[in-house]
Design an enzyme around this catalytic site. Structure first.
Site, short mmCIF file in Angstrom:
data_model
loop_
_atom_site.label_atom_id
_atom_site.label_comp_id
_atom_site.label_asym_id
_atom_site.label_seq_id
_atom_site.Cartn_x
_atom_site.Cartn_y
_atom_site.Cartn_z
N SER A 1 -1.37 7.81 12.46
CA SER A 1 -1.11 6.18 12.56
C SER A 1 0.47 5.88 11.97
CB SER A 1 -2.21 5.50 11.52
OG SER A 1 -2.03 4.01 12.19
N HIS B 1 -9.12 4.52 17.25
CA HIS B 1 -8.04 5.05 16.42
C HIS B 1 -8.35 6.04 15.42
CE1 HIS B 1 -4.17 4.15 14.76
NE2 HIS B 1 -4.45 3.99 13.75
#
Length: 219
Positions: free
Chosen positions: A75, A190
């Site tokens: 991320s 994610h």
């Protein structure tokens, strides 16, 4: 973050003699709001400088050397390892870049990206882009430079960081003649994996890559 133990790391890394270093860098939340605020917007570069300093210290103290030093981040951490591998590729021989932000010119137009402008700035503003453009990995990869073989991982269903970041970066590096590895799970959001089996598969790929790239030696 404080030291912790992971059974997965134990089996995949420590058991074979690997060393794990957790870099606490400005811009994170480890030491309160001031620590975070010290490396956002026009000061974002300090996060990358801190991370590079940790790598240089590991090498200087003989804990590792570039041929045996790998880095991993996801991320915002994917942006981190992407940025430092573009800035100082000679320091690293393996990079695991997970569900990353990489094209900072368009990040705010993709999925949740607009909500992070307080962190990175608005690339549509010339003043902000002048800062962001200096570290955005997609804009700074160069055909004439030598990079470690980067392993990009992402998820088709990532609803926070668009998989287009990893796809575009991988495509650009391939176009420039660089060797990369790429894995895109069709599930998982994610987190990159939808269940424990997928997570185990992904981690097996990542650590197999690290051991192969780092010659299976102590790192």
């Amino acid at each position: 973050m404080q030291p912790w133990y992971s059974g997965g790391f134990g089996r995949a890394w420590y058991q074979r003699g690997g060393v794990l270093v957790l870099a606490n860098i400005r811009g994170g939340g480890e030491f309160g709001p001031a620590w975070h605020q010290a490396a956002i917007l026009e000061h974002k570069h300090k996060s990358y400088e801190d991370f590079i300093a940790v790598a240089e210290d590991l090498i200087a103290r003989g804990i590792s050397r570039p041929a045996q030093l790998g880095i991993m981040g996801g991320s915002n951490g994917g942006l981190l390892v992407g940025a430092v591998s573009m800035q100082r590729p000679e320091l690293f021989n393996a990079v695991v870049c997970q569900v990353p932000l990489l094209d900072m010119r368009r990040y705010h137009q993709l999925l949740a990206g607009a909500s992070w402008m307080a962190e990175y700035g608005n690339p549509d503003e010339a003043k902000d882009w002048a800062v962001i453009s200096r570290y955005s990995p997609y804009q700074n990869v160069r055909a004439e430079r030598q990079y470690p073989r980067i392993f990009f991982t992402t998820s088709t269903r990532d609803d926070r960081v668009h998989p287009g970041h990893a796809r575009k970066m991988a495509a650009r590096m391939l176009e420039q003649g660089h060797e990369i590895l790429y894995y895109e799970n069709i599930e998982g959001g994610h987190g990159g994996a939808a269940d424990n089996e997928q997570r185990a598969t992904l981690q097996a790929l990542e650590y197999s890559y690290l051991w192969q790239q780092l010659d299976g030696e102590r790192t």
